[in-house]
Design a protein around this motif. Structure first.
Motif, PDB file in Angstrom:
ATOM      1  N   PHE A   1       1.439   4.206  -2.840  1.00 10.51           N
ATOM      2  CA  PHE A   1       1.228   5.599  -2.436  1.00 10.51           C
ATOM      3  C   PHE A   1       2.459   6.447  -2.787  1.00 10.51           C
ATOM      4  O   PHE A   1       2.346   7.547  -3.326  1.00 10.51           O
ATOM      5  CB  PHE A   1       0.970   5.634  -0.930  1.00 10.51           C
ATOM      6  CG  PHE A   1       0.646   6.998  -0.386  1.00 10.51           C
ATOM      7  CD1 PHE A   1      -0.665   7.379  -0.208  1.00 10.51           C
ATOM      8  CD2 PHE A   1       1.662   7.889  -0.041  1.00 10.51           C
ATOM      9  CE1 PHE A   1      -0.972   8.637   0.316  1.00 10.51           C
ATOM     10  CE2 PHE A   1       1.362   9.141   0.479  1.00 10.51           C
ATOM     11  CZ  PHE A   1       0.044   9.509   0.654  1.00 10.51           C
TER      12      PHE A   1
ATOM     13  N   GLU B   1       0.851  -1.203   0.000  1.00 12.69           N
ATOM     14  CA  GLU B   1       0.000   0.000   0.000  1.00 12.69           C
ATOM     15  C   GLU B   1       0.882   1.246   0.000  1.00 12.69           C
ATOM     16  O   GLU B   1       0.633   2.208  -0.740  1.00 12.69           O
ATOM     17  CB  GLU B   1      -0.890   0.042   1.265  1.00 12.69           C
ATOM     18  CG  GLU B   1      -1.941  -1.055   1.372  1.00 12.69           C
ATOM     19  CD  GLU B   1      -2.788  -0.963   2.652  1.00 12.69           C
ATOM     20  OE1 GLU B   1      -3.554  -1.904   2.901  1.00 12.69           O
ATOM     21  OE2 GLU B   1      -2.692   0.021   3.396  1.00 12.69           O
ATOM     22  N   ALA B   2       1.911   1.196   0.849  1.00 17.36           N
ATOM     23  CA  ALA B   2       2.822   2.346   0.940  1.00 17.36           C
ATOM     24  C   ALA B   2       3.604   2.523  -0.360  1.00 17.36           C
ATOM     25  O   ALA B   2       3.855   3.646  -0.809  1.00 17.36           O
ATOM     26  CB  ALA B   2       3.780   2.154   2.112  1.00 17.36           C
TER      27      ALA B   2
ATOM     28  N   LYS C   1       2.598   7.183  -6.406  1.00 20.57           N
ATOM     29  CA  LYS C   1       1.546   8.130  -6.810  1.00 20.57           C
ATOM     30  C   LYS C   1       1.971   9.557  -6.502  1.00 20.57           C
ATOM     31  O   LYS C   1       1.767  10.451  -7.313  1.00 20.57           O
ATOM     32  CB  LYS C   1       0.252   7.794  -6.064  1.00 20.57           C
ATOM     33  CG  LYS C   1      -0.876   8.775  -6.376  1.00 20.57           C
ATOM     34  CD  LYS C   1      -2.047   8.654  -5.429  1.00 20.57           C
ATOM     35  CE  LYS C   1      -2.955   9.860  -5.583  1.00 20.57           C
ATOM     36  NZ  LYS C   1      -4.002   9.911  -4.573  1.00 20.57           N
TER      37      LYS C   1
END
Lengths: 332, 300
Positions: free
Chosen positions: B186, B182-183, B189
């Motif tokens: 992120f 997830e990190a 992004k």
């Protein structure tokens, strides 16, 4: 009509906590550009305002609450004041250990807004009742649960004045009725006496204050003089206020839209058991998951199922007074 | 780019001092995460004694580089480095595991000035480093927006360096956590080119070989496909470490987070720990390893 504290202004019309939260949040973010919204694909109070005014202060994590919580911690470590808004089961439940390890251990200034409560159409997943019990055990966390729009606005303002992690529990459905006057005093950790009584005291917070106020009407008709204490801060609990009303009335009923295990009822019971053992009845959800329930002007199925109506509170007050009398007889 | 041999030799010597401090820590309690600590000694040494902006006299320096030790059970290596840097006296090494000590069982920012992240619950460090890197970007954007833009030059000044960089040391085992990815998504992004993740790929977790427990391979391709710049090094070769870290600096401005996969050996340098792939050692096991280590690194 019972008589109330001068800072009380009861009006039988909806006053949503969400409205107060949004208003105070926008006011705070306008003044302080350290406030930053960390989104988890679940919107934000005042979403359109944020999009228009502060797009660069909106960090979108997507449906990844664990990462969201810890990114917020990292931002807070560098001086930002992140807000995480979501259903409580998601931003707190899903990221429980992340909040414990990465936010609370170092007391990072992260503000959590979590929506939950026993009722709604959404069913067992979203109608959670365990939020307060699950978080009250966590050190370094302040927990607030405002009721109407006025109190919610004051609570959010206070939340930003306080430096450190705060969880604001927000029940959005059904709406509270208006209870507080605009000039009500609000301090984190201070209970607010809506009404002093002689026969018993109801201690409540959030939406259940609305039902409690209605219960006062019922009880007055029955000739009982019952007090009502608003316990908006669930942690730290205002022990002094609890002991004071217990001394005065000797019968305490707690009412909460959540599990009585670990919730407000347990908190009050622990304070009284250690300081001034007092007969008590805890109104709330008793060790059960919620589910979907229809709400019409005639009936609120879940409120009936869990026994969370004004009538139920009034019944519990009488039950509690009877307990007190029975105990007094025994002691004689 | 190429560093002279003296620097590399000096850093290798420093690594041995750090190692010896670790032996003091382990010895004081006869317990410790020997395997994972030994595998990051060179990485920690290169970061603290050469690469990172770090002021031992001012550990809260706002422009210091941040180091998030996500595998916080290997904090012994950082404690050893902080003592060598003079942040703490050598006598503190013995207080490891003690109540009120700055040297807690897992890295703790609140108790230990000089530590950037309180870890222990694995998989969360990368997200924290991401938050810190993002904060740097936001603050710099604010500064640039508020800067007086009077002349041509000022308006077109290009920043060659971030205010600080965020470094995160991850264990290979904790990359099994979904949150790490997830990190990773992120970070890509938000184009966090000021973020450098270093994976201590020592191939062993507590239950056995990491890739038998849950296969991470193709590991490099995974990071690449998440939008990261990736390189692979020998995590015990000081020259390769220093060069890779320099390269991540020079690539700043490419809008990509960086990942250095450091191939390491669990319990590196200590024969009995290497053969046992030791995770948390106690008593005999630890004392035997310390004896081996002290003999091997005695002349430094």
């Amino acid at each position: 009509m019972p008589t109330y504290n001068k800072h009380v202004q009861i009006e039988n019309k909806p006053s949503m906590a969400a409205v107060g939260v949004e208003k105070a949040l926008i006011a705070a973010a306008t003044k302080d550009n350290r406030i930053i919204a960390v989104l988890e694909d679940m919107g934000m109070p005042g979403l359109l305002w944020w999009k228009k005014t502060f797009p660069e202060r909106m960090i979108e994590c997507g449906i990844a609450e664990q990462n969201g919580a810890v990114v917020a911690a990292g931002l807070a470590a560098e001086g930002f004041i992140p807000i995480l808004n979501n259903f409580l089961f998601a931003n707190v439940g899903r990221a429980y250990n992340q909040i414990r390890q990465s936010i609370l251990v170092d007391r990072f200034n992260v503000k959590l807004i979590g929506r939950e409560g026993a009722w709604g159409e959404t069913g067992i997943s979203h109608n959670t009742v365990e939020g307060i019990g699950a978080t009250r055990v966590l050190p370094n966390l302040v927990i607030l649960n405002p009721s109407d729009a006025v109190e919610a606005e004051k609570a959010v303002t206070a939340m930003f004045q306080y430096v450190g992690p705060v969880l604001l529990r927000q029940e959005s459905s059904p709406p509270s009725m208006r209870i507080f006057a605009d000039d009500m005093p609000f301090d984190i950790g201070k209970a607010f006496s809506i009404r002093d009584g002689k026969d018993a005291t109801i201690i409540s917070m959030g939406y259940m204050l609305t039902e409690s106020v209605k219960a006062l009407d019922i009880l007055e008709k029955d000739g009982l003089d019952v007090g009502l204490l608003d316990m908006c801060t669930l942690k730290p609990l205002d022990e002094e206020a609890i002991i004071r009303v217990a001394e005065k009335t000797g019968a305490i009923v707690t009412a909460e839209n959540g599990s009585i295990i670990g919730g407000l009822g347990d908190g009050v019971a622990a304070v009284l058991a250690e300081n001034l053992p007092t007969p008590m009845v805890r109104v709330g959800v008793d060790d059960e998951f919620s589910q979907s329930g229809k709400v019409t002007p005639q009936i609120d199925e879940l409120k009936v199922h869990f026994g969370l109506r004004a009538e139920d509170i009034a019944f519990s007050v009488k039950e509690c007074i009877a307990k007190r009398e029975k105990l007094a007889k025994k002691r004689k | 780019m190429s560093h002279d041999d003296k620097l590399i030799r000096d850093l290798e010597k420093k690594a041995n001092v750090v190692r010896n401090n670790c032996f003091d820590i382990f010895g004081s309690t006869q317990m410790g995460h020997g395997g994972g600590t030994m595998s990051i000694i060179e990485l920690i040494t290169a970061l603290y004694f050469h690469h990172m902006k770090f002021d031992p006299k001012n550990t809260d320096w706002p422009e210091r580089d941040r180091l998030v030790l996500s595998k916080a059970h290997c904090c012994e290596a950082i404690y050893a480095a902080l003592v060598e840097l003079g942040v703490y006296p050598k006598s503190k090494l013995e207080t490891y595991y003690c109540f009120g000590s700055p040297f807690q069982g897992h890295a703790d920012r609140w108790c230990t000035p000089g530590i950037d992240y309180s870890g222990g619950s694995l998989g969360q460090g990368l997200s924290f480093a991401v938050g810190m890197a993002l904060a740097e970007k936001l603050k710099m954007a604010d500064k640039q927006a508020n800067a007086p833009q009077t002349g041509f030059l000022q308006r077109y000044v290009v920043r060659f360096d971030p205010a600080y960089r965020s470094y995160c040391i991850l264990g290979d085992g904790e990359c099994h956590e979904g949150m790490v990815w997830e990190a990773a998504m992120f970070a890509a992004k938000y184009k966090l080119d000021n973020l450098i993740a270093i994976v201590d790929y020592n191939k062993f977790s507590l239950d056995g070989p990491t890739n038998e427990i849950m296969n991470l391979e193709p590991f490099i391709d995974k990071w690449k496909s998440f939008g990261w710049w990736v390189t692979e090094i020998d995590g015990h070769d000081m020259r390769q470490i220093v060069d890779a870290l320099d390269l991540t600096n020079s690539l700043y401005g490419d809008y990509r987070p960086k990942c250095i996969i450091a191939h390491t050996v669990k319990g590196h340098g200590i024969p009995s720990w290497e053969s046992d792939h030791i995770h948390l050692g106690r008593g005999e096991v630890i004392m035997k390893g310390i004896k081996e280590g002290r003999e091997k690194y005695a002349d430094i």
